[in-house]
Design an enzyme around this catalytic site. Structure first.
Site, PDB file in Angstrom:
ATOM      1  N   ASP A   1      27.676   1.532 -22.525  1.00 22.85           N
ATOM      2  CA  ASP A   1      26.321   2.083 -22.662  1.00 22.85           C
ATOM      3  C   ASP A   1      26.226   3.190 -23.709  1.00 22.85           C
ATOM      4  OD1 ASP A   1      25.471   0.285 -20.807  1.00 22.85           O
ATOM      5  OD2 ASP A   1      25.469   1.687 -19.119  1.00 22.85           O
TER       6      ASP A   1
ATOM      7  N   SER B   1      29.923   5.502 -18.572  1.00 18.91           N
ATOM      8  CA  SER B   1      29.694   6.207 -19.834  1.00 18.91           C
ATOM      9  C   SER B   1      28.327   6.876 -19.904  1.00 18.91           C
ATOM     10  CB  SER B   1      29.921   5.289 -21.037  1.00 18.91           C
ATOM     11  OG  SER B   1      28.848   4.398 -21.204  1.00 18.91           O
TER      12      SER B   1
ATOM     13  N   THR C   1      32.691  -0.166 -17.399  1.00 20.53           N
ATOM     14  CA  THR C   1      32.762  -1.416 -16.632  1.00 20.53           C
ATOM     15  C   THR C   1      34.156  -2.018 -16.677  1.00 20.53           C
ATOM     16  OG1 THR C   1      30.443  -1.900 -16.970  1.00 20.53           O
ATOM     17  CG2 THR C   1      31.843  -3.788 -16.534  1.00 20.53           C
TER      18      THR C   1
HETATM   19  N1  ASP Z   1      27.450   1.444 -17.170  1.00 18.55           N
HETATM   20  C1  ASP Z   1      28.648   0.992 -17.831  1.00 18.55           C
HETATM   21  C2  ASP Z   1      29.151   2.117 -18.713  1.00 18.55           C
HETATM   22  O1  ASP Z   1      28.667   2.296 -19.785  1.00 18.55           O
HETATM   23  C3  ASP Z   1      28.363  -0.235 -18.624  1.00 18.55           C
HETATM   24  C4  ASP Z   1      29.554  -0.829 -19.336  1.00 18.55           C
HETATM   25  O2  ASP Z   1      30.626  -0.287 -19.435  1.00 18.55           O
HETATM   26  O3  ASP Z   1      29.366  -1.955 -19.858  1.00 18.55           O
HETATM   27  O4  ASP Z   1      30.056   2.810 -18.295  1.00 18.55           O
END
Ligand code: ASP
Length: 331
Positions: free
Chosen positions: A87, A55, A12
Site C-alpha cells: 500500500d 504498510s 501482506t
Molecule cells: N495492507 C497491506 C500493506 O500494505 C497490503 C499489502 O501488503 O499488499 O501492508
C-alpha cells in the site's frame, strides 16, 4: 555467490490469517524464505526483522530506520531486499531514493498482493525475482521488483489494488524485466556513480491538497501553522480556480509570502504538470516560492519535499534541491 541482507518490515507478504479471519503481519523473514527453497541456489541470504507492520502504518520514522539499517550493513553485503506492504511501498521506495543516493548496490523492495499462505499467492514469485535481481551483476539503485518488473523507486506507483500487476513505472522505462527466468536490462548500471550518500533527516511537514471544483481558499489558513510545504494537485496540466475574487490565488500568495513552498502538480496519472499553458496556471507560476512537480510522481514529490526540508531552512536552496533531478525522478 552474492551476499544479500533481507530486511523485513511486514505487509501482506508476511501475513498469516488469524483466528478472527483477519490478516496481520506475523511471519518471520526466515519462515518467509522457507517458502522459496530455490533461493539458496541464487544467493546467500541473511535476515533482519526491522518491523512487522501493515504498510499503512509505515511512515518517515520507519524510512529513517530502513536507511540506518542499510547504512550500518552497506559494506558487509552486495545488496538488500526489503519486504514491505504494497500500500505505501511506492512512498518508501521514493523516500529511500532520496535518503540513499548513488547506491551502486541494489536496494530492492518487494511484497505481494496475496499472503504467502494463499494457494494462488504472488509472494513466492516476487521473492524469487527480487533476490534474482539483487543478486544479478548489473543490478543497482533503489528499485521495486514486482510481478516480473524492476521499477525505479522514484517512478513507481501502485496502480492496482488487487491484481498481481500492482505497480507501474510512470512515464519512464522499467529498469529491467524478467521474461521467464531471464533478466533483461533496459537501464544499465551507471558507470560514473559518485560514492553512496545517506541522509537520515526528514521533515514530514508537507501537506497534499487535492483540488475539487468549488474548493474554499480558507483551507490554507488552517494548514499554515502545521506545514512548511504544500503540494497542490490540480486539474490537467495545472492551475488555480480564479472565481470568488481570486481567493485561491491570494491564499497561495499569502502562503508563499510567509516563506513556505507550494508545489503544483496534477491529479492526472501521466505526463505531469505544465503551469505555463493556461492563464489559470501562469498567474500562479509567477509567485515566488511556487514550484512545479512536472513529471514527478505524487509519491516522489512528497518524499522529496520531506527530504529537502530536512536538509535546509533556506527556501532558495530548497527550491534548487527540489528542481534538481535525482535518481531519474524528473526529466
Ligand atoms: N495492507 C497491506 C500493506 O500494505 C497490503 C499489502 O501488503 O499488499 O501492508
Amino acid at each position: 555467490m552474492k551476499k544479500i541482507l533481507l530486511l523485513a518490515t511486514g505487509g501482506t507478504i508476511a501475513c498469516r490469517p488469524n483466528e478472527q479471519g483477519g490478516l496481520a503481519p506475523a511471519i518471520t523473514p526466515r519462515e518467509l524464505l522457507d517458502f522459496v527453497p530455490e533461493l539458496a541456489e541464487i544467493c546467500q541470504i541473511e535476515t533482519l526483522q526491522l518491523y512487522n507492520l501493515d504498510s499503512t502504518n509505515v511512515g518517515p520514522e520507519h524510512w529513517v530506520g530502513m536507511t540506518q539499517a542499510v547504512r550500518e550493513n552497506y559494506e558487509k553485503y552486495d545488496g538488500f531486499v526489503i519486504t514491505h506492504g504494497t500500500d505505501t511501498m511506492a512512498y518508501t521506495a521514493s523516500a529511500l531514493s532520496y535518503m540513499i543516493q548513488n547506491t551502486s548496490k541494489p536496494i530492492v523492495l518487494t511484497g505481494s498482493q496475496k499472503s504467502i499462505y494463499n494457494r494462488d499467492t504472488d509472494a513466492r514469485n516476487n521473492l524469487l525475482r527480487a533476490f534474482s535481481y539483487a543478486g544479478a551483476d548489473g543490478a543497482w539503485g533503489v528499485q521495486i521488483v514486482f510481478d516480473n518488473k524492476v521499477i525505479l523507486g522514484t517512478r513507481a506507483r501502485k496502480v492496482r489494488s488487487k491484481s498481481f500487476d500492482a505497480f507501474s513505472s510512470i512515464d519512464y522505462p522499467e529498469t529491467a524485466v524478467f521474461r521467464d527466468s531471464r533478466l533483461i536490462f533496459f537501464m544499465p548500471k551507471p558507470t560514473d556513480l559518485p560514492p553512496v550518500q545517506f541522509y537520515t533527516k526528514l521533515d514530514p511537514a508537507v501537506f497534499v491538497l487535492r483540488l475539487v471544483p468549488g474548493i474554499r481558499a480558507e483551507i490554507f489558513q488552517f494548514l499554515k501553522p502545521m506545514f512548511r510545504a504544500i503540494v497542490i494537485e490540480g486539474f490537467g496540466v495545472g492551475g488555480l480556480p480564479d472565481s470568488h475574487d481570486s481567493a485561491m490565488l491570494k491564499a497561495v500568495t499569502d502562503w508563499t509570502a510567509s516563506g513556505r513552498i507550494a508545489v503544483f502538480s496534477t491529479q492526472v496519472q501521466h505526463e505531469g504538470s505544465d503551469l505555463g499553458i493556461y492563464e489559470v496556471g501562469r498567474l500562479a507560476k509567477e509567485l515566488p516560492g511556487v514550484l512545479e512537480a512536472h513529471d514527478m510522481t505524487p509519491e516522489a514529490s512528497v518524499t522529496k519535499l520531506m527530504w529537502v526540508l530536512g536538509q535546509t531552512d533556506d527556501r532558495a536552496l530548497a527550491q534548487k534541491m527540489f528542481t534538481t533531478p535525482i535518481q531519474h525522478d524528473l526529466l
